[in-house]
Design an enzyme around this catalytic site. Structure first.
Site, PDB file in Angstrom:
ATOM      1  N   ARG A   1       4.555   3.061   2.907  1.00 24.81           N
ATOM      2  CA  ARG A   1       5.101   1.906   3.618  1.00 24.81           C
ATOM      3  C   ARG A   1       6.596   1.790   3.342  1.00 24.81           C
ATOM      4  O   ARG A   1       7.360   1.384   4.205  1.00 24.81           O
ATOM      5  CB  ARG A   1       4.394   0.617   3.180  1.00 24.81           C
ATOM      6  CG  ARG A   1       2.884   0.689   3.162  1.00 24.81           C
ATOM      7  CD  ARG A   1       2.275   1.079   4.495  1.00 24.81           C
ATOM      8  NE  ARG A   1       0.818   1.144   4.436  1.00 24.81           N
ATOM      9  CZ  ARG A   1       0.069   2.045   5.059  1.00 24.81           C
ATOM     10  NH1 ARG A   1       0.646   2.998   5.793  1.00 24.81           N
ATOM     11  NH2 ARG A   1      -1.245   2.030   4.962  1.00 24.81           N
TER      12      ARG A   1
ATOM     13  N   ASP B   1       0.864  -1.178   0.000  1.00 28.17           N
ATOM     14  CA  ASP B   1       0.000   0.000   0.000  1.00 28.17           C
ATOM     15  C   ASP B   1       0.902   1.230   0.000  1.00 28.17           C
ATOM     16  O   ASP B   1       1.143   1.831   1.043  1.00 28.17           O
ATOM     17  CB  ASP B   1      -0.898  -0.038   1.247  1.00 28.17           C
ATOM     18  CG  ASP B   1      -2.044   0.950   1.164  1.00 28.17           C
ATOM     19  OD1 ASP B   1      -2.206   1.597   0.118  1.00 28.17           O
ATOM     20  OD2 ASP B   1      -2.790   1.065   2.155  1.00 28.17           O
TER      21      ASP B   1
ATOM     22  N   HIS C   1     -12.614   1.804   8.134  1.00 26.56           N
ATOM     23  CA  HIS C   1     -11.812   1.025   9.075  1.00 26.56           C
ATOM     24  C   HIS C   1     -12.584   0.815  10.387  1.00 26.56           C
ATOM     25  O   HIS C   1     -12.314  -0.136  11.124  1.00 26.56           O
ATOM     26  CB  HIS C   1     -10.486   1.721   9.382  1.00 26.56           C
ATOM     27  CG  HIS C   1      -9.531   1.746   8.236  1.00 26.56           C
ATOM     28  ND1 HIS C   1      -9.548   2.739   7.292  1.00 26.56           N
ATOM     29  CD2 HIS C   1      -8.540   0.897   7.879  1.00 26.56           C
ATOM     30  CE1 HIS C   1      -8.592   2.500   6.403  1.00 26.56           C
ATOM     31  NE2 HIS C   1      -7.969   1.404   6.738  1.00 26.56           N
TER      32      HIS C   1
ATOM     33  N   ASP D   1     -10.771  -4.486  -0.321  1.00 26.02           N
ATOM     34  CA  ASP D   1     -10.055  -3.748   0.718  1.00 26.02           C
ATOM     35  C   ASP D   1      -9.873  -4.708   1.894  1.00 26.02           C
ATOM     36  O   ASP D   1     -10.394  -5.833   1.890  1.00 26.02           O
ATOM     37  CB  ASP D   1     -10.854  -2.512   1.120  1.00 26.02           C
ATOM     38  CG  ASP D   1      -9.965  -1.386   1.657  1.00 26.02           C
ATOM     39  OD1 ASP D   1      -8.799  -1.661   2.002  1.00 26.02           O
ATOM     40  OD2 ASP D   1     -10.443  -0.238   1.729  1.00 26.02           O
TER      41      ASP D   1
ATOM     42  N   HIS E   1     -11.112   3.394  -4.481  1.00 26.31           N
ATOM     43  CA  HIS E   1     -11.829   2.307  -3.824  1.00 26.31           C
ATOM     44  C   HIS E   1     -13.192   2.239  -4.505  1.00 26.31           C
ATOM     45  O   HIS E   1     -14.059   3.071  -4.209  1.00 26.31           O
ATOM     46  CB  HIS E   1     -12.001   2.574  -2.340  1.00 26.31           C
ATOM     47  CG  HIS E   1     -10.725   2.877  -1.593  1.00 26.31           C
ATOM     48  ND1 HIS E   1     -10.115   4.130  -1.596  1.00 26.31           N
ATOM     49  CD2 HIS E   1      -9.932   2.086  -0.811  1.00 26.31           C
ATOM     50  CE1 HIS E   1      -9.019   4.088  -0.839  1.00 26.31           C
ATOM     51  NE2 HIS E   1      -8.893   2.858  -0.353  1.00 26.31           N
TER      52      HIS E   1
END
Length: 519
Positions: A83, A75, A188, A260, A176
């Site tokens: 990352r 990601d 989330h 996701d 998304h």
């Protein structure tokens, strides 16, 4: 080619193939290598798995020693979501900064250079770019991850990003779908709902995905959002109407559909990850992303067994699971042959160049133009008004401009102030009163700064009343305060000088620091 371990039946291999799990540590655990030998075809990497480019290269080589065509996903959006540079901040501005510049060739070059660095480390699938149109200014999870609130701008930059990334041999995963920009809830934590007519979705939210498909995006990631105009019953990730009917049927997409993260509360808290994974594959998803939170062999076995059991119970057609696994293998085949040219970097400074171009500098009324601003020559006090980071960004990655100002103006001092700090100081009086908490945070910053010039750094001031209140307090006492907005610059610019960076990447902080120091 990879030789799969004997004793693993086709159904079990296919169930493993559609999983994209994560793991903990900076080397591959034995259980992961064993699953690769049994049919697992993808691995997801997170910030916890990476310490340096050299270590990452060794890790991906370890994975490929077990399975040479493994998909190694990450990601890595650049900007706030990184990352590869999780401990330092990104060398590339994010989408919102690129959208602010609105130079599609620059976006393509930035994406290519980011892809080149990923490919050099052995990563061949990037869960990026975000094609979401940030139509809701109060969106808590997209924001600067979006190219902007304008549909056509988001579409052309999404296409440029996909083209640039894939020209480096790294598959893009546009996200998304069908669009997470008009939400006020972070998936989330809960299931967001978008209540707009179908024609609005078609004209606004789907347009960037059409552009991504036309550009050849090898993968598309689904969103854990409920869109009643498209499907009143199931979130997009679990909706056959959306994944198969809309994405495959109406939009004509034939690449890999990735979910996701299934442990996100929008799915895990409503359907559970096992049932959610079965429903996602049945709806048309080809790959199940899991591992941001649940990152162990037990999770892989749970999902594998749930898929196998669903096929045997007649809840999931075996041919649908086989089709999904074939798509995963097809992308792995593309990635293993796309390779990467042994080229020199097109410019290690391309990210900083883009960040500089993304700055928007405004001087306070009556104080002249930004061009007449007198740069600082003495080290200032940097007051970082710090909101709680969303999970996508994480709290490991540093942000702000203090570290960059220390290099340019040695002796710079910084402090971090939050709504919680203000509530603690005021006790019960500030409980639920963000204005009082912000005023307290502002007064604390004034006291800490002393006689130094203040640089106040904010992130999405418009979404945080306490932050606006803290700025009120600072500017009332010290109107010469410089304000640096590192989120979406929705609030009216204020301060002696207001610098909007359109993101909090390290290079965005560097670009703002250069303006303050007069470089």
């Amino acid at each position: 080619m990879t030789t799969l371990a004997s004793g693993t039946d086709t159904l079990t291999r296919d169930a493993l193939t559609v999983l994209q799990p994560g793991f903990t540590g900076t080397t591959a655990p034995d259980w992961l290598l064993r699953r690769l030998g049994e049919g697992l075809a993808s691995v997801g990497l997170f910030g916890r798995n990476i310490t340096s480019p050299g270590q990452l290269s060794a890790l991906t080589a370890q994975l490929r020693a077990e399975r040479d065509d493994v998909l190694v996903a990450i990601d890595e959006e650049g900007g706030d979501v990184t990352r590869l540079e999780v401990r330092t901040g990104s060398s590339f501005p994010g989408n919102h900064a690129l959208g602010a510049v609105d130079d599609v060739e620059l976006t393509r070059e930035v994406a290519h250079e980011l892809g080149r660095r990923l490919a050099a480390c052995g990563v061949n699938l990037n869960w990026a770019p975000s094609a979401d149109v940030n139509s809701n200014p109060r969106n808590p999870v997209i924001g600067v991850r979006s190219f902007g609130a304008d549909t056509e701008l988001a579409a052309r930059h999404t296409a440029a990003y996909v083209t640039g990334l894939q020209s480096a041999g790294v598959a893009a995963c546009t996200k998304h779908f069908p669009g997470h920009g008009d939400t006020a809830v972070d998936s989330h934590h809960a299931l967001p709902r978008i209540d707009v007519p179908a024609d609005v979705l078609t004209d606004r939210d789907l347009t960037p995905f059409r552009a991504a498909i036309a550009a050849g995006s090898r993968a598309v990631m689904s969103a854990h959002i409920l869109v009643p105009a498209l499907d009143p019953d199931r979130p997009a990730t679990l909706s056959r109407r959306i994944l198969t009917g809309l994405l495959r049927g109406e939009l004509g997409y034939d690449g890999l559909i990735v979910t996701d993260g299934m442990e996100m509360r929008a799915i895990a808290g409503t359907y559970g990850i096992e049932r959610g994974s079965v429903l996602a594959v049945a709806a048309g998803a080809d790959a199940i992303c899991v591992g941001g939170g649940l990152a162990d062999d037990a999770t892989v076995r749970r999902l594998r067994d749930a898929l196998v059991a669903a096929v045997r119970a007649g809840e999931l057609p075996e041919e649908r699971l086989a089709e999904a696994a074939d798509r995963v293998r097809a992308l792995a085949g593309w990635a293993s042959t796309a390779g990467r040219a042994p080229e020199e970097p097109r410019g290690s400074e391309i990210g900083l160049h883009a960040a500089r171009r993304a700055l928007r500098v405004t001087a306070a009324p009556g104080l002249g133009s930004p061009e007449t601003f007198t740069p600082l020559t003495e080290p200032p006090y940097v007051a970082a008004l710090t909101p709680v980071a969303n999970i996508a960004v994480g709290d490991e990655t540093p942000w702000g401009i203090a570290a960059e100002l220390v290099h340019l103006l040695p002796g710079t001092v910084t402090g971090s102030f939050s709504a919680e700090d203000g509530k603690e100081e005021n006790g019960e009086a500030a409980d639920g009163n963000e204005s009082a908490a912000g005023d307290s945070a502002g007064r604390a910053a004034l006291q800490a700064a002393g006689a130094r010039r203040i640089v106040a750094v904010v992130r999405d001031e418009h979404r945080h009343p306490w932050m606006a209140s803290a700025l009120d307090t600072l500017l009332a006492a010290r109107p010469d305060t410089i304000v640096v907005e590192m989120g979406v610059p929705q609030a009216v610019p204020r301060g002696a000088l207001h610098i909007a960076t359109h993101g909090a990447a390290r290079v965005c902080g560097r670009a703002a620091a250069e303006v303050i120091a007069g470089l």
